[in-house]
Design a protein around this motif. Structure first.
Motif, PDB file in Angstrom:
ATOM      1  N   GLY A 172      69.250 -31.212  -3.246  1.00 24.60           N
ATOM      2  CA  GLY A 172      69.450 -31.700  -4.605  1.00 24.60           C
ATOM      3  C   GLY A 172      68.974 -30.746  -5.668  1.00 24.60           C
ATOM      4  O   GLY A 172      68.812 -31.139  -6.822  1.00 24.60           O
ATOM      5  N   ILE A 173      68.753 -29.484  -5.294  1.00 27.14           N
ATOM      6  CA  ILE A 173      68.254 -28.492  -6.251  1.00 27.14           C
ATOM      7  C   ILE A 173      69.440 -27.776  -6.891  1.00 27.14           C
ATOM      8  O   ILE A 173      70.314 -27.256  -6.194  1.00 27.14           O
ATOM      9  N   SER A 174      69.487 -27.754  -8.214  1.00 27.21           N
ATOM     10  CA  SER A 174      70.515 -27.001  -8.922  1.00 27.21           C
ATOM     11  C   SER A 174      69.965 -25.640  -9.325  1.00 27.21           C
ATOM     12  O   SER A 174      68.791 -25.510  -9.664  1.00 27.21           O
ATOM     13  N   VAL A 175      70.826 -24.636  -9.267  1.00 30.52           N
ATOM     14  CA  VAL A 175      70.432 -23.251  -9.542  1.00 30.52           C
ATOM     15  C   VAL A 175      71.461 -22.643 -10.487  1.00 30.52           C
ATOM     16  O   VAL A 175      72.648 -22.596 -10.164  1.00 30.52           O
ATOM     17  N   THR A 176      71.016 -22.191 -11.643  1.00 23.00           N
ATOM     18  CA  THR A 176      71.932 -21.638 -12.626  1.00 23.00           C
ATOM     19  C   THR A 176      71.364 -20.367 -13.240  1.00 23.00           C
ATOM     20  O   THR A 176      70.172 -20.082 -13.133  1.00 23.00           O
ATOM     21  N   ALA A 177      72.240 -19.615 -13.882  1.00 22.36           N
ATOM     22  CA  ALA A 177      71.831 -18.453 -14.683  1.00 22.36           C
ATOM     23  C   ALA A 177      72.395 -18.642 -16.084  1.00 22.36           C
ATOM     24  O   ALA A 177      73.539 -19.076 -16.243  1.00 22.36           O
ATOM     25  N   ILE A 178      71.595 -18.327 -17.076  1.00 23.59           N
ATOM     26  CA  ILE A 178      72.057 -18.432 -18.456  1.00 23.59           C
ATOM     27  C   ILE A 178      72.044 -17.036 -19.068  1.00 23.59           C
ATOM     28  O   ILE A 178      71.105 -16.262 -18.868  1.00 23.59           O
ATOM     29  N   ALA A 179      73.114 -16.698 -19.785  1.00 28.20           N
ATOM     30  CA  ALA A 179      73.326 -15.327 -20.262  1.00 28.20           C
ATOM     31  C   ALA A 179      73.436 -15.310 -21.781  1.00 28.20           C
ATOM     32  O   ALA A 179      74.534 -15.461 -22.340  1.00 28.20           O
ATOM     33  N   PRO A 180      72.319 -15.135 -22.477  1.00 26.29           N
ATOM     34  CA  PRO A 180      72.372 -15.065 -23.942  1.00 26.29           C
ATOM     35  C   PRO A 180      73.033 -13.772 -24.419  1.00 26.29           C
ATOM     36  O   PRO A 180      73.082 -12.765 -23.704  1.00 26.29           O
ATOM     37  N   GLY A 181      73.499 -13.818 -25.660  1.00 23.76           N
ATOM     38  CA  GLY A 181      73.904 -12.590 -26.319  1.00 23.76           C
ATOM     39  C   GLY A 181      72.686 -11.849 -26.815  1.00 23.76           C
ATOM     40  O   GLY A 181      71.548 -12.254 -26.570  1.00 23.76           O
ATOM     41  N   PRO A 182      72.883 -10.718 -27.535  1.00 25.26           N
ATOM     42  CA  PRO A 182      71.739  -9.983 -28.082  1.00 25.26           C
ATOM     43  C   PRO A 182      70.874 -10.915 -28.924  1.00 25.26           C
ATOM     44  O   PRO A 182      71.366 -11.527 -29.878  1.00 25.26           O
ATOM     45  N   MET A 183      69.598 -11.023 -28.552  1.00 22.72           N
ATOM     46  CA  MET A 183      68.732 -12.006 -29.203  1.00 22.72           C
ATOM     47  C   MET A 183      67.823 -11.359 -30.243  1.00 22.72           C
ATOM     48  O   MET A 183      67.359 -10.235 -30.063  1.00 22.72           O
ATOM     49  N   ASP A 184      67.564 -12.119 -31.264  1.00 23.00           N
ATOM     50  CA  ASP A 184      66.669 -11.676 -32.341  1.00 23.00           C
ATOM     51  C   ASP A 184      65.219 -11.822 -31.888  1.00 23.00           C
ATOM     52  O   ASP A 184      64.500 -12.728 -32.300  1.00 23.00           O
ATOM     53  N   THR A 185      64.801 -10.916 -30.996  1.00 17.86           N
ATOM     54  CA  THR A 185      63.420 -10.870 -30.519  1.00 17.86           C
ATOM     55  C   THR A 185      62.979  -9.407 -30.476  1.00 17.86           C
ATOM     56  O   THR A 185      63.816  -8.491 -30.507  1.00 17.86           O
ATOM     57  N   PRO A 186      61.692  -9.140 -30.356  1.00 18.59           N
ATOM     58  CA  PRO A 186      61.217  -7.757 -30.228  1.00 18.59           C
ATOM     59  C   PRO A 186      61.744  -7.056 -28.980  1.00 18.59           C
ATOM     60  O   PRO A 186      61.693  -5.830 -28.894  1.00 18.59           O
ATOM     61  N   PHE A 187      62.267  -7.814 -28.028  1.00 15.03           N
ATOM     62  CA  PHE A 187      62.867  -7.258 -26.819  1.00 15.03           C
ATOM     63  C   PHE A 187      64.128  -6.454 -27.148  1.00 15.03           C
ATOM     64  O   PHE A 187      64.470  -5.494 -26.457  1.00 15.03           O
ATOM     65  N   PHE A 188      64.828  -6.847 -28.225  1.00 19.66           N
ATOM     66  CA  PHE A 188      66.134  -6.262 -28.550  1.00 19.66           C
ATOM     67  C   PHE A 188      66.045  -4.952 -29.332  1.00 19.66           C
ATOM     68  O   PHE A 188      66.671  -3.955 -28.971  1.00 19.66           O
ATOM     69  N   TYR A 189      65.252  -4.924 -30.375  1.00 21.17           N
ATOM     70  CA  TYR A 189      65.352  -3.849 -31.355  1.00 21.17           C
ATOM     71  C   TYR A 189      64.949  -2.459 -30.865  1.00 21.17           C
ATOM     72  O   TYR A 189      65.586  -1.465 -31.267  1.00 21.17           O
ATOM     73  N   PRO A 190      63.926  -2.288 -30.027  1.00 24.32           N
ATOM     74  CA  PRO A 190      63.520  -0.930 -29.655  1.00 24.32           C
ATOM     75  C   PRO A 190      64.614  -0.114 -28.965  1.00 24.32           C
ATOM     76  O   PRO A 190      64.609   1.119 -29.047  1.00 24.32           O
ATOM     77  N   ALA A 191      65.539  -0.788 -28.301  1.00 24.97           N
ATOM     78  CA  ALA A 191      66.580  -0.061 -27.567  1.00 24.97           C
ATOM     79  C   ALA A 191      67.767   0.321 -28.446  1.00 24.97           C
ATOM     80  O   ALA A 191      68.630   1.097 -28.017  1.00 24.97           O
ATOM     81  N   GLU A 192      67.822  -0.201 -29.668  1.00 24.67           N
ATOM     82  CA  GLU A 192      69.016  -0.051 -30.493  1.00 24.67           C
ATOM     83  C   GLU A 192      68.758   0.797 -31.726  1.00 24.67           C
ATOM     84  O   GLU A 192      67.707   0.685 -32.357  1.00 24.67           O
ATOM     85  N   GLY A 193      69.736   1.618 -32.094  1.00 28.92           N
ATOM     86  CA  GLY A 193      69.700   2.321 -33.365  1.00 28.92           C
ATOM     87  C   GLY A 193      70.205   1.426 -34.477  1.00 28.92           C
ATOM     88  O   GLY A 193      70.738   0.336 -34.241  1.00 28.92           O
ATOM     89  N   ALA A 194      70.077   1.885 -35.709  1.00 29.43           N
ATOM     90  CA  ALA A 194      70.468   1.068 -36.862  1.00 29.43           C
ATOM     91  C   ALA A 194      71.947   0.705 -36.828  1.00 29.43           C
ATOM     92  O   ALA A 194      72.329  -0.430 -37.143  1.00 29.43           O
ATOM     93  N   ASP A 195      72.813   1.656 -36.445  1.00 29.98           N
ATOM     94  CA  ASP A 195      74.249   1.370 -36.393  1.00 29.98           C
ATOM     95  C   ASP A 195      74.564   0.307 -35.351  1.00 29.98           C
ATOM     96  O   ASP A 195      75.396  -0.589 -35.577  1.00 29.98           O
ATOM     97  N   ALA A 196      73.905   0.401 -34.191  1.00 29.20           N
ATOM     98  CA  ALA A 196      74.142  -0.587 -33.130  1.00 29.20           C
ATOM     99  C   ALA A 196      73.650  -1.965 -33.545  1.00 29.20           C
ATOM    100  O   ALA A 196      74.305  -2.979 -33.278  1.00 29.20           O
ATOM    101  N   VAL A 197      72.489  -2.026 -34.199  1.00 25.62           N
ATOM    102  CA  VAL A 197      71.980  -3.315 -34.678  1.00 25.62           C
ATOM    103  C   VAL A 197      72.975  -3.937 -35.648  1.00 25.62           C
ATOM    104  O   VAL A 197      73.290  -5.132 -35.570  1.00 25.62           O
TER     105      VAL A 197
END
Length: 257
Positions: A181-206
Motif C-alpha cells: 500500500g505504499i505509493s512512490v512518486t517523483a515531483i519535478a519543479p521548474g526553476p525555483m526562486d531559492t538560493p539553490f537556483f541563482y549561483p548556477a545562472e548568469g543574468a541572461d539565463a535568469v
C-alpha cells in the motif's frame, strides 16, 4: 480502510532544514503531522535546521534533526535508523536533496560528474531503498527531481542526466512496494526562486527563466515559487496516494513531456 491523512503521521525529510524541504516540513506540521525528522547536509545549514525545528515544535510536532552526507549507502541507512529510534518509523519519507551544475559537457571533469551522480542519483537510490525497508505499510515516498527532465536544452547534462535515473527508481519502487500500500512518486519543479537556483545562472539565463513558463507573468518572480510546490507534495503524501510510479512536472508550463 487505510487512513491517508497527515494528522498523527511520522515524517522524515532529507534536505528538510531550508528552502523547499523546510517549507514542506512546516506545512506538514501545520496539517497535524505528529513527528518530523529533518536532515541537513553540513554545518552551514545548522542554523536553518534549528529554526525549522523551532517552527515545527511551535506547530505542535515532535521534531528532531540529523546532519549527514547522504552520498554513502551507510549514511542513508543510519539516517533512517536514527530517525526511527528518535521518533518512530516513518509513514512519509521525502527526499529533496539535489545539486545543480550548469556547464558544457566538454568542460565537466570526472570529479564533478562523480559528485553530481553521488548526490542526485546514488543518494536518491539508497533513500528509496531504505524507505522501502523502513516506511510503514500504507506509507508515502516522494523524491524531488527537476522539470529539465522534460527539456531539450544544453549545459544541464550532468544535472538532468543524474536526476533522470530517479524516474525509473520511482517506477521500480512503486511496483515493488505496491503490495504494502505504499505509493512512490517523483515531483519535478521548474526553476525555483531559492538560493539553490541563482549561483548556477548568469543574468541572461535568469531573465530567460523568469519568462519561460506559460504562467510566468502570474508568478511573483516569474520562477516556480516553492510555496506552489508544497501543496502538491502534501497531496501526494495524503489523499493523492492513488498516484504512484509517476514523475509529475509542476512548473507553470515551463516544460512538459
Amino acid at each position: 480502510m487505510a487512513d491517508h491523512g497527515i494528522a498523527g503521521k511520522t515524517v522524515l525529510i532529507a534536505g528538510g532544514a531550508k528552502n523547499l524541504g523546510g517549507l514542506v516540513a512546516r506545512d506538514l506540521a501545520s496539517h497535524g503531522a505528529k513527528a518530523i525528522a529533518i536532515h541537513y547536509n553540513s554545518a552551514s545549514s545548522r542554523a536553518d535546521a534549528e529554526a525549522t525545528l523551532a517552527a515545527l515544535t511551535a506547530a505542535g510536532a515532535q521534531a528532531v534533526a540529523f546532519q549527514a552526507d547522504l552520498t554513502s549507502a551507510r549514511a542513508v541507512e543510519k539516517l533512517f535508523v536514527d530517525s526511527a529510534a528518535a521518533i518512530g518509523r516513518p509513514d512519509i519519507a521525502i527526499n529533496t536533496v539535489g545539486k545543480v551544475l550548469k556547464k558544457p559537457m566538454t568542460e565537466i571533469s570526472e570529479a564533478e560528474y562523480d559528485e553530481m551522480s553521488a548526490v542526485n542519483s546514488k543518494a536518491a537510490f539508497f533513500f528509496l531503498k531504505e524507505a522501502g525497508r523502513h516506511v510503514n505499510d500504507q506509507g508515502k515516498i516522494v523524491s524531488v527531481v527537476t522539470s529539465l527532465l522534460g527539456a531539450f536544452t544544453p549545459f544541464y547534462s550532468s544535472y538532468a542526466g543524474t536526476k533522470a535515473p530517479v524516474e525509473h527508481f520511482t517506477r521500480a519502487a512503486a511496483k515493488e512496494l505496491g503490495d504494502r500500500g505504499i505509493s512512490v512518486t517523483a515531483i519535478a519543479p521548474g526553476p525555483m526562486d531559492t538560493p539553490f537556483f541563482y549561483p548556477a545562472e548568469g543574468a541572461d539565463a535568469v531573465a530567460y527563466h523568469k519568462t519561460a513558463a506559460a504562467l510566468s507573468a502570474r508568478s511573483k518572480t516569474g520562477l516556480t515559487d516553492p510555496e506552489d510546490i508544497v501543496p502538491w507534495i502534501r497531496l501526494l503524501v495524503s489523499d493523492g496516494w492513488w498516484m504512484t510510479g509517476q514523475t509529475i512536472l509542476v512548473n507553470g508550463g515551463y516544460t512538459t513531456k
